[in-house]
Design a protein around this motif. Structure first.
Motif, PDB file in Angstrom:
ATOM      1  N   ARG A 296       0.867  -1.177   0.000  1.00  0.00           N
ATOM      2  CA  ARG A 296       0.000   0.000   0.000  1.00  0.00           C
ATOM      3  C   ARG A 296       0.905   1.228   0.000  1.00  0.00           C
ATOM      4  O   ARG A 296       1.684   1.434   0.929  1.00  0.00           O
ATOM      5  CB  ARG A 296      -0.855  -0.013   1.271  1.00  0.00           C
ATOM      6  N   ILE A 343      -6.451  -3.985  -3.454  1.00  0.00           N
ATOM      7  CA  ILE A 343      -6.186  -2.825  -2.591  1.00  0.00           C
ATOM      8  C   ILE A 343      -6.981  -1.587  -3.007  1.00  0.00           C
ATOM      9  O   ILE A 343      -7.510  -0.869  -2.163  1.00  0.00           O
ATOM     10  CB  ILE A 343      -4.660  -2.537  -2.543  1.00  0.00           C
ATOM     11  N   ARG A 355      -3.905   3.311  -6.998  1.00  0.00           N
ATOM     12  CA  ARG A 355      -2.880   2.566  -6.259  1.00  0.00           C
ATOM     13  C   ARG A 355      -1.932   1.845  -7.213  1.00  0.00           C
ATOM     14  O   ARG A 355      -2.339   1.445  -8.306  1.00  0.00           O
ATOM     15  CB  ARG A 355      -3.559   1.511  -5.384  1.00  0.00           C
TER      16      ARG A 355
END
Ligand code: 9MR
Length: 385
Positions: A296, A343, A355
């Protein structure tokens, strides 16, 4: 008067890693090109160190994205179904099993010479169990009925696949990261406790699939805020050993989270507690499997070049520390390309920039994270076991 340098200072300065300096020079030196020598498949880079490299793959990605499936086939020696072996997918009702999607993934893996892991036989949280199981009426002999349900499930799945599956995440995420305690479910309440429930899962898997590696899988990580989670997992693993529960390995999920561009001092601060954790796990005799690697990209600027560099450096630092343990033989990513990562849907960036959590971008082009993984695999100590 010259300052005295101790041994560690000399090593640190010799490597060019002066406290808060960026990690980039060390990383760049270790990586011949930004793509990480695309010519060599990651499975082959890994195999040279007697490691295996792989990814999670979903039924949707496999059947609707042939270019992605081809990339997975080129790069991977190991696969895991992202969802299709979970109770929520496999068990529409208390009396039925829906194997078709998992069968498709396994069949495809076998047709391409790729080993397939099983994930998972019991995700021990109500949130991830089917609604019918959370609301189940266990009747007048709840202990016996819960035991029957759990053992039937594990027996049916493991006996169906036999030696086609050689490693199972038998239990997934039973530890509450907030305080390290164990989650309760309808099954564990009926069975009289979480530990007996998890023990039963492992004993059943060992009896039905004696050939298979049995794994406890969880997401305790090396970032700050994971102390209670790591301590809870260690307690659980110690308990397994004390009670003779047949658990072979810890699945280290590795959903990493950056906290800005990593610096040498930042990495050094994470490394200490992480090594202490892995030391404790391996001293108990557990094997390690990196089961779900992705990143992340938190607290990194939206600028793609900067962000990708931060993700790559963080991944490289993490893998270098973790791959130093010879007990670790497999590295799996949780998706190989940004267009197939959980994610974005789970936690978008605050600035809404898409992302970039995996090795390949949305156009399936290799990113610096791929180079970082390739370099970490290429320089890992050769496994001798
Ligand atoms: O990536 C998976 C996502 O598609 C599912 O909706 C979710 C719930 O089943 O599970 C995700 O995978 C998880 C894995 O099974 C266990 N570790 C954490 C993973 C990411 O949430």
């Amino acid at each position: 008067m010259p300052t005295m340098l101790n041994r560690r200072d000399l090593i640190v300065s010799a490597a060019g890693l002066i406290a808060s300096a960026p990690l980039a020079p060390a990383l760049a030196a270790a990586m011949p090109d930004a793509a990480g020598t695309e010519a060599a498949a990651l499975k082959d880079v890994a195999a040279r160190r007697r490691l295996r490299f792989g990814t999670a793959l979903s039924f949707g990605a496999l059947t609707r994205d042939p270019a992605y499936a081809a990339l997975v086939a080129r790069q991977c020696g190991l696969l895991v179904a992202e969802n299709e072996m979970k109770w929520q997918w496999l068990r529409p009702t208390p009396t039925t099993f829906a194997f078709d999607r998992f069968d498709a993934i396994l069949g495809w893996g076998e047709a391409h010479g790729i080993a397939v892991r099983g994930h998972n036989l019991l995700w021990h949280q109500p949130k991830w169990l089917p609604a019918w199981l959370n609301a189940y009426d266990f009747g007048s002999a709840p202990h016996r009925e819960a035991e029957r349900l759990l053992t039937t499930h594990i027996d049916t799945v493991t006996r169906r696949y036999g030696t086609r599956i050689k490693s199972y995440d038998v239990v997934n995420e039973a530890v509450n990261p907030k305080d390290g305690t164990l989650y309760e479910t309808s099954l564990s309440k009926a069975l009289g406790g979480t530990e007996p429930t998890l023990d039963l899962a492992f004993h059943t898997a060992r009896a039905a699939a004696p050939h298979a590696q049995l794994v406890y899988n969880d997401y305790m990580s090396w970032e700050p805020g994971n102390d209670a989670h790591r301590a809870g997992v260690l307690r659980l693993l110690e308990g397994f050993r004390r009670r003779g529960t047949p658990v072979d390995a810890l699945g280290v999920q590795s959903h990493l989270i950056t906290q800005g561009l990593p610096t040498a001092s930042h990495v050094a601060a994470l490394e200490g507690p992480w090594r202490a954790f892995l030391d404790a796990v391996t001293h108990m005799g557990y094997v390690l499997v990196v089961t779900e690697l992705d990143v992340r990209d938190n607290m990194l600027p939206a600028d793609i070049a900067v962000r990708d560099r931060g993700v790559a450096e963080f991944t490289r630092a993490y893998l270098d520390v973790t791959l130093a343990y010879p007990q670790l033989t497999d590295v799996l990513c949780w998706g190989l390309a940004d267009r197939h990562s959980w994610i974005e849907g789970f936690e978008p960036r605050r600035d809404r920039a898409p992302r970039r959590p995996t090795l390949y971008d949305t156009a399936l082009q290799p990113k610096p994270m791929r180079a970082a993984v390739a370099a970490a695999l290429a320089t890992a100590p050769i496994r001798t076991g």
